[in-house]
Design an enzyme around this catalytic site. Structure first.
Site, PDB file in Angstrom:
ATOM      1  N   ASP A 148     -11.465   2.334   4.005  1.00 18.37           N
ATOM      2  CA  ASP A 148     -11.708   0.903   3.804  1.00 18.37           C
ATOM      3  C   ASP A 148     -13.158   0.671   3.392  1.00 18.37           C
ATOM      4  OD1 ASP A 148      -9.677  -1.001   4.068  1.00 18.37           O
ATOM      5  OD2 ASP A 148      -9.678  -0.898   6.261  1.00 18.37           O
ATOM      6  N   LYS A 185       0.840  -1.205   0.000  1.00 23.54           N
ATOM      7  CA  LYS A 185       0.000   0.000   0.000  1.00 23.54           C
ATOM      8  C   LYS A 185       0.875   1.255   0.000  1.00 23.54           C
ATOM      9  CE  LYS A 185      -3.884  -2.450   2.080  1.00 23.54           C
ATOM     10  NZ  LYS A 185      -4.622  -2.876   3.272  1.00 23.54           N
ATOM     11  N   GLN A 228      -5.540  -1.998   9.938  1.00 26.30           N
ATOM     12  CA  GLN A 228      -5.268  -3.225   9.195  1.00 26.30           C
ATOM     13  C   GLN A 228      -5.803  -4.433   9.968  1.00 26.30           C
ATOM     14  OE1 GLN A 228      -3.890  -3.136   6.094  1.00 26.30           O
ATOM     15  NE2 GLN A 228      -4.077  -5.350   5.884  1.00 26.30           N
TER      16      GLN A 228
END
Ligand code: GUN
Length: 284
Positions: free
Chosen positions: A117, A48, A92
Site C-alpha cells: 500500500d 483487486k 483494507q
C-alpha cells in the site's frame, strides 16, 4: 467544448498486460486482510483479486470478524511479516470503529518491504527524496500520475490543486506532483474560500469522498479534472465532481467509475511485483 474523457480502463489494461510476464517470473503473492464486512471494502477487494487472477498473481484473503481485537490483528500482521511466501500485504481500510484510532500504529507494524500500500513511514518518507525513490508509492496517487502520463498531460510547471489531505491520497499525491515539477496547493475541509483556489488549477484533483462537491463554478475553463472521490447515491457510484456539467468546460476529465479506480488496482499489483523482485534480490 466537451472534455476529453480520461478512461482508466485502457491504461490499467496496458499496465496489467505489462505485469503478466513479470508475475510469471517472480511469482509474487498478495495478501489482503479485511476486518468486518464494510460493503465498499468487499467490492474493492473483489476488484483487486479479479485483477490478480487476470495477471496470474497468487492471492489470499484473510477475512476477520468485525470484533477482532488490536492484539489479534497485530499478531496476524506479525505472522504475515514473517511468512516468506507472502510478498506483500495490505490491511483494507477503513477498519471498524474500535480499531480505527489504531490505524497508524497498525500500518507502522507492516514490514516496509511488504508494505505494498506504501502507507508506512519508510515508503512515504522515501518518496520525499525524488521520483527515483518512489519504489512503493501509494496506489491511488500512483494511478493518477500514470493516467496523466498515458494521456500525455504535462505536469511540470502546472498548478495542481488537490482537494483532500488524506494520508493515503491527498498528501502523497501532493508529493508526487511536486516531484514532477508542479506547483501544488492542497485544500481541505478547513480551507476558506475553496473555490478561490480550485479556480486557479490547471490540474484539479478531488479526493474527498463527498458526492458532486466540485461544481462547474469552481473549475477554470480548460482545466484537467481528476476525480478520485467515490461515494454512493442510491447504490450508484458517484465521484466528487459534477461530471455532467464540468465536462462542458474542462479540457479533460476522469469518469467515476472507470477513471482512477482501475488505476489504483493496477498500481497495487505493480507494487506487489516490485516487492517480490526486491526480496529476491536480497535473498538469492
Ligand atoms: N481503502 C480505500 N483505499 C484503500 C487502499 O488503497 N488501501 C487500503 N488498504 N485500504 C483502502
Amino acid at each position: 467544448m466537451s472534455a476529453h474523457i480520461l478512461s482508466g480502463k485502457p491504461v490499467a489494461d496496458q499496465l496489467l498486460d505489462a505485469l503478466r510476464p513479470q508475475v510469471e517470473v517472480f511469482d509474487p503473492k498478495l495478501v489482503i486482510v479485511q476486518v468486518g464486512n464494510d460493503p465498499a471494502s468487499t467490492s474493492y477487494i473483489t476488484q483487486k483479486f479479479k485483477s490478480c487472477d487476470r495477471v496470474g498473481m497468487r492471492h489470499e484473503h484473510w477475512h476477520l470478524q468485525w470484533d477482532t481485537s488490536f492484539d489479534q490483528l497485530s499478531s496476524l500482521i506479525d505472522k504475515l511479516n514473517r511468512d516468506s511466501d507472502v510478498s506483500g500485504f495490505i490491511v483494507q481500510l477503513p477498519l471498524p470503529a474500535h480499531l480505527e484510532p489504531h490505524t497508524p500504529q497498525l500500518i507502522r507494524a507492516v514490514d516496509p518491504r511488504k508494505d505494498v500500500d506504501g502507507f508506512g513511514a519508510y515508503n512515504l518518507g522515501k518518496m520525499f527524496l525524488s521520483v527515483d525513490f518512489e519504489h512503493l508509492p501509494p496506489a491511488t496517487p500512483s494511478g493518477v500520475i500514470e493516467l496523466l502520463n498515458f494521456y500525455k498531460i504535462p505536469i511540470e510547471g502546472k498548478h495542481a490543486v488537490i482537494v483532500g489531505r488524506s494520508n493515503i491520497v491527498g498528501k502523497p499525491l501532493a508529493v508526487m506532483l511536486l516531484n514532477r515539477g508542479a506547483t501544488v496547493t492542497v485544500c481541505h475541509s478547513k480551507t476558506k474560500a475553496l473555490s478561490h483556489f480550485t479556480r486557479q488549477a490547471d490540474i484539479l484533483c478531488a479526493a474527498v469522498g463527498k458526492a458532486h462537491m466540485i461544481t462547474k463554478d469552481m473549475v477554470k475553463p480548460g482545466a484537467v479534472v481528476i476525480d478520485i472521490g467515490v461515494s454512493r447515491i442510491d447504490g450508484k457510484l458517484v465521484g466528487d465532481v459534477d461530471f455532467e456539467n464540468i465536462k462542458e468546460i474542462a479540457s479533460a476529465i476522469t469518469p467515476v467509475p472507470g477513471g482512477v479506480g482501475p488505476m489504483t488496482v493496477a498500481c497495487l499489483l505493480r507494487n506487489c511485483v516490485r516487492s517480490k523482485e526486491k526480496q529476491l534480490e536480497k535473498c538469492p
